[in-house]
Write an enzyme that holds these catalytic residues in place. Structure first.
Site, short mmCIF file in Angstrom:
data_model
loop_
_atom_site.label_atom_id
_atom_site.label_comp_id
_atom_site.label_asym_id
_atom_site.label_seq_id
_atom_site.Cartn_x
_atom_site.Cartn_y
_atom_site.Cartn_z
N SER A 1 11.62 12.41 -11.06
CA SER A 1 11.39 12.35 -9.65
C SER A 1 9.84 12.34 -9.10
O SER A 1 9.62 12.07 -7.97
CB SER A 1 11.86 13.68 -9.13
OG SER A 1 13.42 13.86 -9.27
N SER B 1 13.35 12.14 -6.79
CA SER B 1 13.49 12.84 -5.79
C SER B 1 12.24 13.13 -4.76
O SER B 1 12.56 13.32 -3.70
CB SER B 1 14.20 14.16 -5.86
OG SER B 1 13.22 15.07 -6.59
N LYS C 1 5.75 17.65 -1.12
CA LYS C 1 7.15 17.92 -1.36
C LYS C 1 7.83 18.90 -0.61
O LYS C 1 7.39 20.12 -0.75
CB LYS C 1 7.69 17.45 -2.57
CG LYS C 1 9.33 17.21 -2.71
CD LYS C 1 9.53 16.83 -4.15
CE LYS C 1 10.89 16.61 -4.44
NZ LYS C 1 11.16 16.29 -5.99
#
Length: 442
Positions: A179, A155, A80
């Protein structure tokens, strides 16, 4: 070689160990798939070709002389875009951090590299990690593997998409309110939320330091266990012989079953039936204090998030996606006494949770109460965006509020996950339980 794109990390690693898979050929297969895929720009913020090949060549050399560093030595994964990566732009999905280039890898990435994992690149995400939907008009909104019109979950949206679209063997994300687990559920993956503090947050762009955690999105529970061990530089738990027979699972009824949509409700009921058939004892429980704790979320999450980001945001507010900016700014309504009082109440709720759940191996509930909402409507209807975002994160936030570790498993119903919640710092036991639950599911 195309079979490699759908194989699990553990299987690929063992193939390398047996001399059946060449790490360089494996990494090239993934890089070629990334370069050729029509949605790569919506999944990867940056692809680290040179680093990936250099790491794969080192893994190849170790494998030839029998000096592999771990089971996953030579396995390529994604990260990420909030994990610091030396010499590589790391912007956490926000124009506020445009051009930010860290000098060193985050320790989680550094540890994984030391265990031989190959870094394919950095994946897109919700802006500054502050949305469970994965919608990001500032950089890119990643695709959902089950619904071209649906939100990917966030996310860690690109992390999930990289695995679901076979452009990484696994992805590493972060989880502050869901997330890792939401995008895992909506893209039919396994997602592990670790206990707060178990994995260091050094070198990770923060959202709420009290709740931020690091965790993997993977194709199996075993892969999640191996990835956790790699990020810690340790040894994964032995999952062989895991069983549900005699295990006590508590079905949480408080809050998480409210306004449950048809597909997640059906998927959860079917999963519970399978767990029961596999020998688990199923007991329904209520934890009234949880509903009160949930009401503390605005002051606890937005208060801290705005405190961390206020100066950066207010220096250039127009650079942000309005919905995310407004959510941050909602934290300015809370005072320091509000925040301290909320934490005092949360600690009391955590104690009540511990008393209510101490007799169970895990608490279970649907990972998300809804299916992925329509992206176009999210962009055009602000009220819809707010309500769907909050509802999306409601069930997963239980794990963050209560300070737990948690695991989301695919149920076999598209975009519907079942969540297992366990006591803090019991990831090894949770993963064994998760392996047994995984075997019971279709």
């Amino acid at each position: 070689m195309q079979d490699w794109l759908t194989m699990r990390a553990g299987d690929l690693g063992r193939g390398i160990g047996r001399g059946e898979i060449d790490p360089v050929a494996l990494t090239r297969t993934y890089l070629e798939a990334i370069d050729a895929h029509p949605m790569t720009d919506r999944i990867y913020a940056r692809v680290t070709h040179d680093r990936a090949l250099a790491e794969a060549e080192a893994a190849q050399a170790r494998a030839k002389v029998g000096r592999r560093l771990s089971v996953l030595d030579g396995v390529p994964i994604s990260w990420k875009d909030l994990f610091d990566t030396a010499g590589v732009v790391t912007e956490a999905g926000s124009a506020l951090l445009k051009g930010r280039v860290p000098e060193a890898d985050a320790p989680a990435l550094r540890n994984a590299t030391a265990m031989g994992l190959v870094c394919l690149g950095k994946t897109h995400m919700s802006e500054l990690a502050f949305s469970g939907l994965g919608l990001n008009p500032i950089t890119a909104t990643s695709p959902n593997v089950n619904d071209p019109k649906g939100a990917p979950g966030g996310s860690s949206s690109g992390a999930a998409a990289s695995v679901a679209f076979n452009l990484a063997v696994a992805g590493i994300g972060s989880d502050t309110g869901g997330s890792v687990r939401i995008p895992s559920a909506w893209n039919d993956l396994v997602g592990l939320k670790t206990t707060s503090g178990r994995l260091t947050l050094e070198g990770v762009v923060p959202l709420c330091l009290k709740f931020d955690t690091v965790g993997p999105l993977a194709r199996s529970v075993e892969d999640a266990a191996l990835l956790l061990a790699a990020m810690e530089g340790g040894r994964a738990p032995d999952l062989t012989g895991a069983t549900l027979r005699g295990r006590r699972l508590a079905v949480l009824k408080t809050l998480v079953m409210d306004d449950l949509r048809e597909a997640p409700a059906r998927a959860f009921d079917e999963a519970v039936a399978r767990f029961r058939d596999a020998g688990a004892e199923i007991v329904e429980i209520e934890v009234p204090e949880l509903a009160e704790a949930h009401k503390l979320s605005p002051v606890l999450f937005t208060g801290e998030a705005y405190g961390l980001w206020r100066d950066v945001i207010e220096a250039n507010p127009d650079a942000m996606f309005g919905e995310i900016r407004d959510r941050f700014r909602s934290g300015q309504q809370f005072s320091a006494p509000d925040y301290v009082a909320a934490w005092q109440k949360l600690e009391a709720a955590r104690a009540a949770w511990t008393r209510a759940t101490a007799g169970y191996d895990a608490v279970i509930c649907p990972t998300a109460p809804i299916l992925p909402p329509d992206v176009d409507r999210l962009m055009s209807d602000s009220d819809y965006y707010v309500t769907e975002n909050l509802l999306t994160l409601r069930n997963t936030r239980v794990g963050n509020l209560m300070g737990l570790c948690a695991l989301s498993l695919p149920t076999g119903v598209p975009s519907c996950g079942v969540q297992l919640l366990a006591a803090p710092n019991t990831e090894e036991a949770l993963l064994r339980l998760g392996a047994a639950a995984e075997a019971a599911l279709p």
